[in-house]
Design a protein around this motif. Structure first.
Motif, PDB file in Angstrom:
ATOM      1  N   HIS A 238      18.828  28.826  47.707  1.00 51.49           N
ATOM      2  CA  HIS A 238      17.718  29.063  48.619  1.00 51.49           C
ATOM      3  C   HIS A 238      17.597  27.974  49.681  1.00 51.49           C
ATOM      4  CE1 HIS A 238      15.883  32.419  46.382  1.00 51.49           C
ATOM      5  NE2 HIS A 238      16.583  31.885  45.398  1.00 51.49           N
TER       6      HIS A 238
ATOM      7  N   GLU B 201      15.169  26.020  50.630  1.00 51.98           N
ATOM      8  CA  GLU B 201      14.603  24.718  50.264  1.00 51.98           C
ATOM      9  C   GLU B 201      15.619  23.872  49.497  1.00 51.98           C
ATOM     10  OE1 GLU B 201      10.755  24.265  48.877  1.00 51.98           O
ATOM     11  OE2 GLU B 201       9.906  25.460  50.497  1.00 51.98           O
TER      12      GLU B 201
ATOM     13  N   HIS C   7       4.090  28.381  55.625  1.00 51.39           N
ATOM     14  CA  HIS C   7       3.946  29.421  54.602  1.00 51.39           C
ATOM     15  C   HIS C   7       2.857  30.384  54.999  1.00 51.39           C
ATOM     16  CE1 HIS C   7       6.648  27.917  51.543  1.00 51.39           C
ATOM     17  NE2 HIS C   7       6.280  26.704  51.887  1.00 51.39           N
ATOM     18  N   PRO C   8       2.876  31.625  54.536  1.00 51.34           N
ATOM     19  CA  PRO C   8       4.036  32.223  53.883  1.00 51.34           C
ATOM     20  C   PRO C   8       5.152  32.534  54.887  1.00 51.34           C
ATOM     21  CG  PRO C   8       2.205  33.803  54.004  1.00 51.34           C
ATOM     22  CD  PRO C   8       1.727  32.544  54.633  1.00 51.34           C
TER      23      PRO C   8
ATOM     24  N   ARG D 268      21.705  23.379  43.806  1.00 49.80           N
ATOM     25  CA  ARG D 268      20.490  23.785  43.096  1.00 49.80           C
ATOM     26  C   ARG D 268      19.763  22.597  42.452  1.00 49.80           C
ATOM     27  NH1 ARG D 268      20.894  29.201  41.964  1.00 49.80           N
ATOM     28  NH2 ARG D 268      23.074  29.080  41.401  1.00 49.80           N
TER      29      ARG D 268
ATOM     30  N   ASP E 209       6.382  18.624  41.890  1.00 51.35           N
ATOM     31  CA  ASP E 209       5.639  19.830  41.568  1.00 51.35           C
ATOM     32  C   ASP E 209       4.673  20.108  42.722  1.00 51.35           C
ATOM     33  OD1 ASP E 209       4.210  21.849  40.515  1.00 51.35           O
ATOM     34  OD2 ASP E 209       3.397  20.724  38.813  1.00 51.35           O
ATOM     35  N   HIS E 210       4.905  21.199  43.450  1.00 50.16           N
ATOM     36  CA  HIS E 210       4.076  21.505  44.613  1.00 50.16           C
ATOM     37  C   HIS E 210       2.738  22.121  44.233  1.00 50.16           C
ATOM     38  CE1 HIS E 210       7.124  21.368  48.059  1.00 50.16           C
ATOM     39  NE2 HIS E 210       7.751  20.913  46.996  1.00 50.16           N
ATOM     40  N   ALA E 211       2.640  22.629  43.011  1.00 51.11           N
ATOM     41  CA  ALA E 211       1.487  23.460  42.680  1.00 51.11           C
ATOM     42  C   ALA E 211       0.143  22.760  42.901  1.00 51.11           C
ATOM     43  CB  ALA E 211       1.610  23.964  41.251  1.00 51.11           C
TER      44      ALA E 211
ATOM     45  N   ASP F  31      -1.702  23.128  46.190  1.00 45.55           N
ATOM     46  CA  ASP F  31      -2.397  24.374  46.514  1.00 45.55           C
ATOM     47  C   ASP F  31      -3.625  24.578  45.637  1.00 45.55           C
ATOM     48  OD1 ASP F  31      -0.482  25.000  48.368  1.00 45.55           O
ATOM     49  OD2 ASP F  31       0.742  26.166  46.985  1.00 45.55           O
ATOM     50  N   ASP F  32      -3.923  23.632  44.790  1.00 46.35           N
ATOM     51  CA  ASP F  32      -4.945  23.866  43.780  1.00 46.35           C
ATOM     52  C   ASP F  32      -6.063  22.820  43.887  1.00 46.35           C
ATOM     53  OD1 ASP F  32      -6.457  24.254  41.553  1.00 46.35           O
ATOM     54  OD2 ASP F  32      -4.814  24.094  40.105  1.00 46.35           O
TER      55      ASP F  32
ATOM     56  N   ARG G 251      -6.798  20.338  41.210  1.00 42.75           N
ATOM     57  CA  ARG G 251      -5.814  19.311  40.844  1.00 42.75           C
ATOM     58  C   ARG G 251      -5.382  18.411  41.999  1.00 42.75           C
ATOM     59  NH1 ARG G 251      -0.871  21.728  37.987  1.00 42.75           N
ATOM     60  NH2 ARG G 251      -1.387  23.620  39.144  1.00 42.75           N
TER      61      ARG G 251
END
Lengths: 386, 530
Positions: free
Chosen positions: B428, B430, B448-449, B491, B503-505, B508-509, B512
């Motif tokens: 991919h 990224e 994004h998106p 990869r 960790d990108h999550a 967006d949260d 956190r």
């Protein structure tokens, strides 16, 4: 931690494609395909997907015997846990359904299946939304949105899901095209149901977030549509999860794969909706019921709310057949509200939306440009062709 | 020493790929380095004479404004602080270090160091915004003169230098459009702003923030903004058009004048997002295309520089009809002295405190003055030439495409797609970027998106040599080849960079994400006060 994956291969999926049979449903067609020289591909394609799962630590693959899964796993040198029993060379749709149910009962975390739309429909009928699934495309007809784009991507996405690295799950359409009709030259698709599939917006993002952007878009566009709904009006709600978000906002339950009619009524007691509430007038309406409604109430106070069906940009003619050309003709283009999350529109690029209602005059009426509600006070303009 | 290290970077006069390895310091956060009692400066005791005259300084402050306890600042000596930040700087791939063409839309050009020196001079840093005008005539003159330059570059009649960022400028544009319709008694009726999907997303976002409804146009079958779609949606509800041109794809809308005419005929205004004007400086002007408003990001096109969250400046230009709505104050000159004009009753007010980021304005002024009119045009010409050279080279890599307006030249940047390579290899975009970091270059995908699948956005500006562009393309070609022959290597990249992947999550949260040490302690470690 042990991770448990279920694998079902529909070994006859795809048989009819290369020999021009438009599908492989039913033993007669399968036999004919083999006579015409078709070579089974589903097992190989499943093996290509499973190959990508090697990197998942401590993985247990639960599958059915022989060509329904075990062959594909052994082909790449792994050893599955085999359950169930089949007659090799004579597997049927009933085997697929039974396998799906048994895997659900044995608590697999994800069910990977290789097949086409027919296989997806069998799995949907067997387990519905009980369990996350993902399709390895191996059939002739791949109109459902439950398939990865190719076997390798199916394996990669499954691996990410099993390791807790996707954002969440989404409900995706299972489309069912009548093969017999296609052989006669008529494309007639119906929305068979929904399966729950892993979802990612981008490759390296990981873990679950509080709310995905698509969920936020759904809530936001539903709010926009509901805000504009008028007391005394009737709303024909098409199928799909996007329209269901509007039903949720209205506080009513909706037939996911059918067409419902609601009416907005004044109600000073209503706790939300500023003194209005919605009541379901017809659930799972047929074309005849819609026409009869239009005859009773006239067309002045009726609007249609629909979303794109099947991930290919279809507005009318696939999956929402009760909203027929005659219904559309009477309600008129100006009373059609199209909704879609931006994510769904992005996936179409600059490919136009299309209609194929079966009536060229109505198709012509729907052509041109249409505004799609994508969020609260947000619209996209898309071209519609027929 | 390994043969690899000894191998020279050039073979027969041709460059080999760089054997890069980034510093990796595993450096703690500065708060974790703090040790009680360490200090950088010992502040001398106040001399008795001064103490007698001034008295207790804390006593002068009202009780309620005093902290109850000292701020929890880290305690470190100067050399520890210096080492800490030098280490962090070595873990960056900043624009002074790498061939920074991979940060498309950001216009990562060379920002001459001498301009930074000017802005760091005490003549600038010691200024206070509340000083009397007669004591700040120099900087007011710079601001006034720079405005004259911006007017010439854009064709607009006046500029506000106040907005501190591109989005602040776009919000200013939206506010002016709203004020214009309000003055005409049409603010309730005209509540729709039209934009395009490949305009910078701030246009939709800021117009929404300003209270408008947004209508987004998609490209037509040829990949250009769809004029027929525009005609289908303009109406008496149209407040304005807010678009970027060239768009984020690098595609220039050839029917831009027609777009403006259609919106004007419907009674709307047209705002031109020229945040990135690097491909059109001295070639096209917003006014000549009929626009009513425009803005430039000084930290993109005008080299002040871009990055690290600021400071920035998004200067807004308006035609005569709209000048009355510009933010206050404007810098005026009465023939003898420069002054700030606040007497502007129709102004939308202030977008931020005071007059703008003057150090940024000064750097932009210095940059323009060192180039001259001819130089500015040359900037655009070289940026476009570099971009189309890069486009040509990139399309030679199997698996790369440039969706929309295929086969046409682009202006200053291109949003490429690796979809072909992804379908072939499963690697991919990224991951390609992370592997490129192993060769010492930065790489960006897209906002994004993603609309373009597996995107990558490259913008070479005028600052890179042909050799550097060749090196960048060679790196991407090499990574694409690796994706075919050794996909696992790509990869699992990066291998020679600071860290592997993050960790990108949590980004967006809201429950956190942690922008401060205190938030980190509370949300991530579950300690400290709320």
């Amino acid at each position: 931690m042990r991770r448990r994956l279920g694998l079902i291969v529909n070994p006859v999926a795809g048989l009819g494609g290369r020999v021009g049979l438009k599908g492989s449903d039913g033993p007669e067609v399968q036999k004919r395909a083999l006579e015409l020289g078709a070579v089974p591909q589903a097992v190989d394609r499943a093996a290509r997907a499973v190959e990508r799962l090697r990197s998942v630590p401590d993985l247990e693959i639960l599958t059915y015997p022989h060509e329904m899964g075990a062959d594909a796993v052994r082909q790449i040198g792994l050893e599955p846990v085999v359950i169930g029993a089949v007659v090799p060379g004579h597997t049927t749709a009933a085997d697929t359904r039974r396998a799906a149910q048994e895997m659900r009962d044995r608590e697999v975390e994800l069910l990977l299946f290789a097949g086409g739309d027919g296989t997806a429909r069998d799995i949907y009928e067997a387990i519905g939304l009980d369990l996350p699934v993902l399709g390895i495309p191996a059939g002739v007809k791949i109109h459902s949105a439950v398939f990865a784009t190719n076997p390798r991507n199916a394996g990669d996405l499954a691996a990410l899901y099993l390791q807790g690295q996707v954002e969440g799950l989404r409900e995706a359409e299972v489309m069912d095209i009548d093969e017999e009709a296609v052989r006669q030259g008529i494309v007639s698709a119906r929305l068979a149901g929904y399966l729950k599939i892993p979802y990612r917006t981008n490759w390296v993002q990981s873990a679950k977030v509080a709310q995905s952007s698509e969920e936020a878009s759904l809530a936001s566009l539903a709010y926009d549509v509901v805000e504009k709904m008028k007391a005394g009006w009737f709303y024909i709600l098409g199928p799909g999860t996007t329209v269901r978000a509007i039903a949720d906002e209205l506080g009513i339950s909706k037939t996911l794969i059918g067409v419902d009619v609601v009416r907005i009524v004044d109600d000073p007691e209503a706790t939300n909706g500023e003194g209005r509430r919605a009541e379901v007038v017809i659930a799972d309406a047929s074309e005849a019921q819609l026409l009869s409604l239009l005859q009773q109430v006239g067309t002045r106070q009726v609007q249609i709310v629909v979303t794109l069906i099947g991930g290919q940009g279809c507005l009318f003619g696939r999956g929402n057949q009760p909203i027929s050309p005659r219904v559309l003709e009477q309600v008129g283009k100006e009373n059609i509200i199209v909704v879609s999350t931006p994510e769904k529109l992005y996936s179409l690029g600059n490919q136009p939306l299309w209609v194929d209602t079966g009536d060229p005059t109505v198709d012509q009426m729907l052509c041109g440009y249409i505004q799609v509600v994508t969020g609260y006070h947000e619209r996209a303009v898309r071209k519609v062709v027929c | 020493m390994s043969e690899d290290i000894l191998r020279h970077r050039y073979t027969d006069g041709r460059p080999n790929l760089r054997r890069f390895h980034q510093a990796r310091w595993d450096e703690p956060i500065i708060f974790e380095l703090s040790r009680e009692g360490q200090r950088g400066i010992l502040v001398p005791e106040v001399e008795p004479g001064i103490r007698e005259r001034v008295g207790d300084v804390l006593g002068v402050l009202p009780e309620k404004m005093r902290r109850k306890k000292p701020p929890a600042l880290p305690e470190l000596a100067q050399p520890q602080v210096l080492r800490h930040y030098v280490r962090l700087s070595q873990e960056n791939l900043g624009t002074d270090l790498n061939i920074d063409v991979g940060q498309g839309t950001c216009t990562m050009k060379y920002s001459p160091k001498i301009n930074d020196q000017l802005a760091r001079s005490p003549k600038v840093t010691e200024l206070h915004p509340l000083q009397p005008e007669e004591t700040v005539q120099g900087i007011l003159e710079v601001m006034y003169r720079f405005e004259q330059i911006l007017k010439e570059i854009s064709g607009m009649d006046r500029f506000s230098l106040q907005p501190g960022a591109g989005s602040a400028a776009i919000y200013t544009n939206a506010s002016i459009i709203r004020a214009y319709h309000r003055m005409r008694g049409e603010q309730d009726q005209r509540d729709e702003i039209i934009t395009t999907i490949f305009s910078h997303p701030s246009n939709a976002a800021c117009a929404r923030t300003a209270g408008f409804k947004i209508i987004t146009l998609y490209p037509d079958e040829d990949g250009y903004p769809d004029l027929e779609a525009l005609k289908a949606v303009v109406s008496e509800r149209t407040a304005g058009l807010m678009i970027t041109n060239p768009e984020d794809t690098g595609i220039y809308n050839p029917r831009i004048a027609e777009f403006v005419r259609v919106v004007h005929d419907a009674g709307g205004l047209c705002a031109y997002d020229q945040a990135n004007a690097n491909g059109i400086l001295g070639i096209t002007r917003a006014r000549d295309a009929g626009f009513d408003l425009c803005h430039f990001n000084l930290h993109k096109t005008f080299s002040t520089p871009h990055g690290c969250g600021g400071p920035g400046a998004g200067v807004v230009g308006a035609t005569e009809e709209l000048v009355r709505f510009l933010p206050v104050p404007l810098v005026e000159f009465d023939g003898q002295r420069y002054y700030l004009d606040y007497d502007r009753p129709d102004s939308i007010g202030k977008i931020r405190p005071f007059y703008g980021n003057v150090s940024v304005i000064l750097k932009a002024y210095a940059w323009v003055m060192s180039l001259g009119a001819e130089g500015l045009r040359q900037v655009a010409e070289i940026a476009v030439l570099n971009n189309n050279y890069l486009l040509h080279k990139m399309l030679e890599i199997p698996g790369v495409s440039a969706p929309y307006a295929r086969g046409k030249h682009r202006i200053e940047q291109v949003r490429y797609s690796w979809q072909g390579l992804t379908e072939e290899t499963g690697v991919h975009s990224e991951q390609i970027g992370l592997r490129a970091a192993d060769f010492g270059v930065h790489y960006w995908t897209s906002h994004h998106p993603w609309i373009v699948p597996e995107p990558c956005t490259l913008e070479p500006t005028e600052s890179y040599t042909k050799d550097e562009l060749d090196e960048y393309v060679a790196i991407l070609a090499h990574v694409a080849e690796e994706a075919r022959t050794d996909p696992e290597k790509v990869r699992t990249a990066p291998h020679n960079s600071t860290i592997h992947t993050i960790d990108h999550a949590p980004l967006d949260d809201p429950s956190r994400w942690a922008m401060t040490w205190r938030a980190y302690r509370r949300k991530v470690e579950g300690k400290g006060e709320a």
